[in-house]
Design a protein around this motif. Structure first.
Motif, PDB file in Angstrom:
ATOM      1  N   LYS A  11      24.917 -57.548  27.848  1.00 30.46           N
ATOM      2  CA  LYS A  11      25.938 -57.362  28.430  1.00 30.46           C
ATOM      3  C   LYS A  11      26.070 -58.229  29.708  1.00 30.46           C
ATOM      4  O   LYS A  11      25.118 -58.261  30.353  1.00 30.46           O
ATOM      5  CB  LYS A  11      25.953 -55.930  29.101  1.00 30.46           C
ATOM      6  CG  LYS A  11      27.131 -55.689  29.880  1.00 30.46           C
ATOM      7  CD  LYS A  11      28.472 -55.580  29.043  1.00 30.46           C
ATOM      8  CE  LYS A  11      29.616 -55.271  29.829  1.00 30.46           C
ATOM      9  NZ  LYS A  11      30.716 -55.306  29.075  1.00 30.46           N
ATOM     10  N   SER A  12      27.044 -59.116  29.558  1.00 29.51           N
ATOM     11  CA  SER A  12      27.443 -60.122  30.527  1.00 29.51           C
ATOM     12  C   SER A  12      28.630 -59.734  31.513  1.00 29.51           C
ATOM     13  O   SER A  12      29.547 -59.277  30.884  1.00 29.51           O
ATOM     14  CB  SER A  12      27.663 -61.452  30.396  1.00 29.51           C
ATOM     15  OG  SER A  12      26.335 -61.705  29.549  1.00 29.51           O
ATOM     16  N   TYR A  13      28.868 -59.941  32.784  1.00 26.23           N
ATOM     17  CA  TYR A  13      30.009 -59.826  33.492  1.00 26.23           C
ATOM     18  C   TYR A  13      30.232 -61.213  34.020  1.00 26.23           C
ATOM     19  O   TYR A  13      30.088 -61.767  35.182  1.00 26.23           O
ATOM     20  CB  TYR A  13      29.502 -58.925  34.687  1.00 26.23           C
ATOM     21  CG  TYR A  13      29.144 -57.695  34.249  1.00 26.23           C
ATOM     22  CD1 TYR A  13      30.232 -56.619  33.984  1.00 26.23           C
ATOM     23  CD2 TYR A  13      27.711 -57.024  34.182  1.00 26.23           C
ATOM     24  CE1 TYR A  13      29.560 -55.216  33.474  1.00 26.23           C
ATOM     25  CE2 TYR A  13      27.150 -55.953  33.853  1.00 26.23           C
ATOM     26  CZ  TYR A  13      28.251 -55.114  33.632  1.00 26.23           C
ATOM     27  OH  TYR A  13      27.818 -53.585  33.174  1.00 26.23           O
ATOM     28  N   GLY A  14      30.970 -61.920  33.125  1.00 30.14           N
ATOM     29  CA  GLY A  14      31.495 -63.137  33.526  1.00 30.14           C
ATOM     30  C   GLY A  14      30.118 -64.301  33.906  1.00 30.14           C
ATOM     31  O   GLY A  14      29.323 -64.158  32.848  1.00 30.14           O
ATOM     32  N   LYS A  15      29.860 -64.871  34.944  1.00 28.77           N
ATOM     33  CA  LYS A  15      28.887 -65.503  35.042  1.00 28.77           C
ATOM     34  C   LYS A  15      27.460 -64.694  35.383  1.00 28.77           C
ATOM     35  O   LYS A  15      26.456 -65.178  35.410  1.00 28.77           O
ATOM     36  CB  LYS A  15      28.891 -66.541  36.387  1.00 28.77           C
ATOM     37  CG  LYS A  15      30.036 -67.591  35.935  1.00 28.77           C
ATOM     38  CD  LYS A  15      30.029 -68.404  37.115  1.00 28.77           C
ATOM     39  CE  LYS A  15      31.170 -69.558  36.639  1.00 28.77           C
ATOM     40  NZ  LYS A  15      31.264 -70.797  37.866  1.00 28.77           N
ATOM     41  N   ASN A  16      27.616 -63.301  35.815  1.00 28.46           N
ATOM     42  CA  ASN A  16      26.652 -62.675  36.105  1.00 28.46           C
ATOM     43  C   ASN A  16      26.138 -61.748  34.982  1.00 28.46           C
ATOM     44  O   ASN A  16      26.543 -61.427  34.009  1.00 28.46           O
ATOM     45  CB  ASN A  16      27.248 -61.482  37.062  1.00 28.46           C
ATOM     46  CG  ASN A  16      27.665 -61.962  38.497  1.00 28.46           C
ATOM     47  OD1 ASN A  16      27.049 -63.108  38.906  1.00 28.46           O
ATOM     48  ND2 ASN A  16      28.646 -61.605  39.081  1.00 28.46           N
ATOM     49  N   ARG A  17      24.803 -61.665  35.138  1.00 31.18           N
ATOM     50  CA  ARG A  17      24.019 -61.265  33.927  1.00 31.18           C
ATOM     51  C   ARG A  17      23.901 -59.772  34.178  1.00 31.18           C
ATOM     52  O   ARG A  17      23.693 -59.294  35.128  1.00 31.18           O
ATOM     53  CB  ARG A  17      22.331 -61.797  33.849  1.00 31.18           C
ATOM     54  CG  ARG A  17      21.457 -61.185  33.011  1.00 31.18           C
ATOM     55  CD  ARG A  17      20.153 -61.792  33.448  1.00 31.18           C
ATOM     56  NE  ARG A  17      19.471 -61.528  34.829  1.00 31.18           N
ATOM     57  CZ  ARG A  17      19.060 -60.581  34.907  1.00 31.18           C
ATOM     58  NH1 ARG A  17      18.543 -59.589  34.284  1.00 31.18           N
ATOM     59  NH2 ARG A  17      18.473 -60.429  36.196  1.00 31.18           N
TER      60      ARG A  17
END
Length: 91
Positions: A11-17
């Motif tokens: 599960k990624s949130y854009g550039k955030n892990r």
């Protein structure tokens, strides 16, 4: 029977892990605990297994049922109490 099985769930949130390539296998009768520091992905993994948030990639099953396509059936057998519980104000 595998009660929980994940294969490379991410599960990624854009550039955030959120979580990356998580593989879990829990057999019926086993006890499995999530232990780790804040931000380790414990809540994200649980919310993904319950289909509260969608995985970016990978797949998972709970009770042999796909977490995305059969989430309603899964939720008939599971209770979830989040860590951030909010109660109604007294009237």
């Amino acid at each position: 029977m595998k009660i929980i099985e994940t294969k490379k769930i991410t599960k990624s949130y854009g550039k955030n892990r959120g979580i990356q390539k998580v593989d879990i296998s829990v057999e019926e009768g086993e006890i499995y605990g999530f232990i780790g520091p804040n931000g380790a992905g414990k809540s994200t993994t649980i919310k993904t297994l319950l289909n509260f948030i969608y995985p970016t990639s990978g797949n998972a099953k709970v009770f042999g049922m796909d977490i995305v396509n059969e989430s309603s059936k899964i939720k008939e057998h599971i209770g979830y109490v989040p860590s951030e519980v909010n109660f109604y104000d007294e009237v």
